[in-house]
Design a protein around this motif. Structure first.
Motif, PDB file in Angstrom:
ATOM      1  N   LYS A   1      51.604  37.020  49.349  1.00 48.01           N
ATOM      2  CA  LYS A   1      50.761  35.860  49.606  1.00 48.01           C
ATOM      3  C   LYS A   1      51.434  34.904  50.586  1.00 48.01           C
ATOM      4  CE  LYS A   1      47.743  33.962  46.544  1.00 48.01           C
ATOM      5  NZ  LYS A   1      47.246  33.488  45.247  1.00 48.01           N
ATOM      6  N   LYS A   2      50.634  34.191  51.308  1.00 45.04           N
ATOM      7  CA  LYS A   2      51.162  33.262  52.300  1.00 45.04           C
ATOM      8  C   LYS A   2      52.034  32.195  51.637  1.00 45.04           C
ATOM      9  CE  LYS A   2      49.709  31.787  56.760  1.00 45.04           C
ATOM     10  NZ  LYS A   2      50.690  32.710  57.308  1.00 45.04           N
TER      11      LYS A   2
ATOM     12  N   VAL B   1      42.768  41.719  50.088  1.00 43.23           N
ATOM     13  CA  VAL B   1      41.883  40.943  49.214  1.00 43.23           C
ATOM     14  C   VAL B   1      42.473  40.910  47.806  1.00 43.23           C
ATOM     15  CG1 VAL B   1      39.554  40.804  48.235  1.00 43.23           C
ATOM     16  CG2 VAL B   1      39.869  41.604  50.583  1.00 43.23           C
ATOM     17  N   ALA B   2      42.981  42.055  47.348  1.00 48.21           N
ATOM     18  CA  ALA B   2      43.605  42.133  46.017  1.00 48.21           C
ATOM     19  C   ALA B   2      44.808  41.194  45.943  1.00 48.21           C
ATOM     20  CB  ALA B   2      44.030  43.564  45.724  1.00 48.21           C
ATOM     21  N   LEU B   3      45.528  41.094  47.050  1.00 54.12           N
ATOM     22  CA  LEU B   3      46.695  40.217  47.116  1.00 54.12           C
ATOM     23  C   LEU B   3      46.250  38.755  47.029  1.00 54.12           C
ATOM     24  CD1 LEU B   3      49.768  40.120  47.613  1.00 54.12           C
ATOM     25  CD2 LEU B   3      49.294  40.111  50.056  1.00 54.12           C
ATOM     26  N   GLN B   4      45.224  38.426  47.793  1.00 52.65           N
ATOM     27  CA  GLN B   4      44.793  37.037  47.835  1.00 52.65           C
ATOM     28  C   GLN B   4      44.091  36.590  46.565  1.00 52.65           C
ATOM     29  OE1 GLN B   4      43.263  37.603  51.729  1.00 52.65           O
ATOM     30  NE2 GLN B   4      44.409  35.844  52.501  1.00 52.65           N
TER      31      GLN B   4
ATOM     32  N   VAL C   1      47.309  41.706  42.676  1.00 51.48           N
ATOM     33  CA  VAL C   1      48.634  42.311  42.878  1.00 51.48           C
ATOM     34  C   VAL C   1      49.569  41.237  43.434  1.00 51.48           C
ATOM     35  CG1 VAL C   1      47.678  44.631  43.328  1.00 51.48           C
ATOM     36  CG2 VAL C   1      48.118  43.099  45.246  1.00 51.48           C
ATOM     37  N   ASP C   2      50.878  41.428  43.213  1.00 54.28           N
ATOM     38  CA  ASP C   2      51.860  40.465  43.714  1.00 54.28           C
ATOM     39  C   ASP C   2      52.273  40.767  45.152  1.00 54.28           C
ATOM     40  OD1 ASP C   2      52.198  39.155  41.150  1.00 54.28           O
ATOM     41  OD2 ASP C   2      53.329  40.935  40.521  1.00 54.28           O
ATOM     42  N   MET C   3      52.299  42.061  45.470  1.00 51.39           N
ATOM     43  CA  MET C   3      52.741  42.469  46.803  1.00 51.39           C
ATOM     44  C   MET C   3      52.023  43.752  47.205  1.00 51.39           C
ATOM     45  SD  MET C   3      56.844  42.033  46.381  1.00 51.39           S
ATOM     46  CE  MET C   3      57.489  41.251  47.838  1.00 51.39           C
ATOM     47  N   VAL C   4      52.020  44.012  48.508  1.00 55.05           N
ATOM     48  CA  VAL C   4      51.401  45.240  49.002  1.00 55.05           C
ATOM     49  C   VAL C   4      52.460  46.094  49.693  1.00 55.05           C
ATOM     50  CG1 VAL C   4      49.765  46.175  50.682  1.00 55.05           C
ATOM     51  CG2 VAL C   4      49.083  44.278  49.216  1.00 55.05           C
TER      52      VAL C   4
END
Ligand code: ARG
Length: 279
Positions: free
Chosen positions: A245-246, A108-111, A115-118
């Motif tokens: 992100k996608k 969720v944080a990514l979307q 954040v930029d990456m996980v």
């Protein structure tokens, strides 16, 4: 007097120009916004470079992948995921910021661009792939149960765990494995694996399911707990990758390049070294 007037006119013109440019700026932003998902995502590598900072999300409860450690009296997040992130930031020539959060909240944080990456020992499952992109896998592992010392020899199959309380991390694939094998009432899901280990020691759960390296290091560093060696839990997705992100092909190529350049031997070594940092 004349000069002030000129200045005023000058400022007036300037303000006029600024508002025009603001308007045109506004319209470009708007048009950008309308195709945000693909346009912004495909340039996420550029965005990281231009802000000079790579912000990663992790769940620092998972040694040797990521965990807290006091370094020179200061709390730091370390682990081999963090080492890979550091290398990637270095390759891009940017700073690294690490945000610690519940595993369950990472995507969720990514979307939502927090954040930029996980980097979180995350398994690239088909379900997750619907919403985010993943790097190549950089580490593989099966799963093991951690139990209280003495119980490890009594368990050889999932059946032996039936009716016991199984602890898993919320949102993890281990939670999915537990749901596939045990009654919902017997599963306890928590945000942090560190809390699951405490619950195990305090008799609040009877077994915790985690990736093999995590089980091994927790058993080594904590007294009173042991790993069930005879029950290997395999999973078809088996391994971990970095999420972004996608539709971020450039970012994905860049991280895959860092992973490739590091090489599997070096990454395995980083994981071993991280074990030596666990207190
Ligand atoms: N590999 C598992 C998953 O993707 C568990 C990862 C847990 N990671 C962590 N940092 N706690 O669901």
């Amino acid at each position: 007097m004349k000069r002030t007037l000129l200045k005023r006119i000058g400022i007036g013109i300037l303000v006029g120009v600024m508002s025009i440019s603001l308007i045109s700026c506004g319209s470009t932003t708007d048009s950008k916004k309308s195709n945000d998902t693909s346009a912004a995502a495909s340039s996420s590598l550029e965005a990281i470079k231009s802000k000079g900072k790579l912000v990663i999300g992790t769940s620092a409860d998972y040694p040797p992948y990521e965990f807290h450690k006091e370094v020179d009296g200061k709390d730091e997040i370390v682990g081999f995921d963090i080492d890979i992130a550091k290398q990637f930031a270095k390759d891009l020539g940017v700073e690294l910021e690490v945000k610690d959060m519940a595993f369950d909240g990472l995507l969720v944080a990514l979307q939502s661009d927090k954040v930029d990456m996980v980097f979180a020992g995350m398994t690239p499952t088909e379900e997750r792939k619907q919403n985010v992109d993943f790097s190549d896998m950089y580490y593989t592992a099966t799963h093991r149960f951690i139990v209280r010392s003495g119980d490890e020899t009594k368990i050889t199959s999932m059946d032996d765990l039936k009716g016991k309380k199984i602890g898993v991390q919320k949102g993890s694939i281990q939670e999915g494995i537990a749901k596939d094998n045990f009654d919902a009432a017997d599963i306890k899901s928590l945000d942090k694996v560190t809390d699951l280990i405490l619950d195990l020691k305090n008799n609040k759960v009877d077994a915790v399911l985690a990736e093999l390296p995590v089980a091994e290091i927790n058993v080594e560093k904590n007294s009173g707990i042991a790993m069930v060696k005879d029950l290997v839990v395999k999973d078809p997705d088996g391994g971990v990758a970095i999420a972004m992100k996608k539709d971020s092909p450039e970012l994905r190529d860049a991280i895959n390049n860092t992973i490739k350049t590091l090489g599997q031997d070096k990454i395995n070594q980083m994981a071993k070294d991280a074990n030596n940092l666990v207190e």
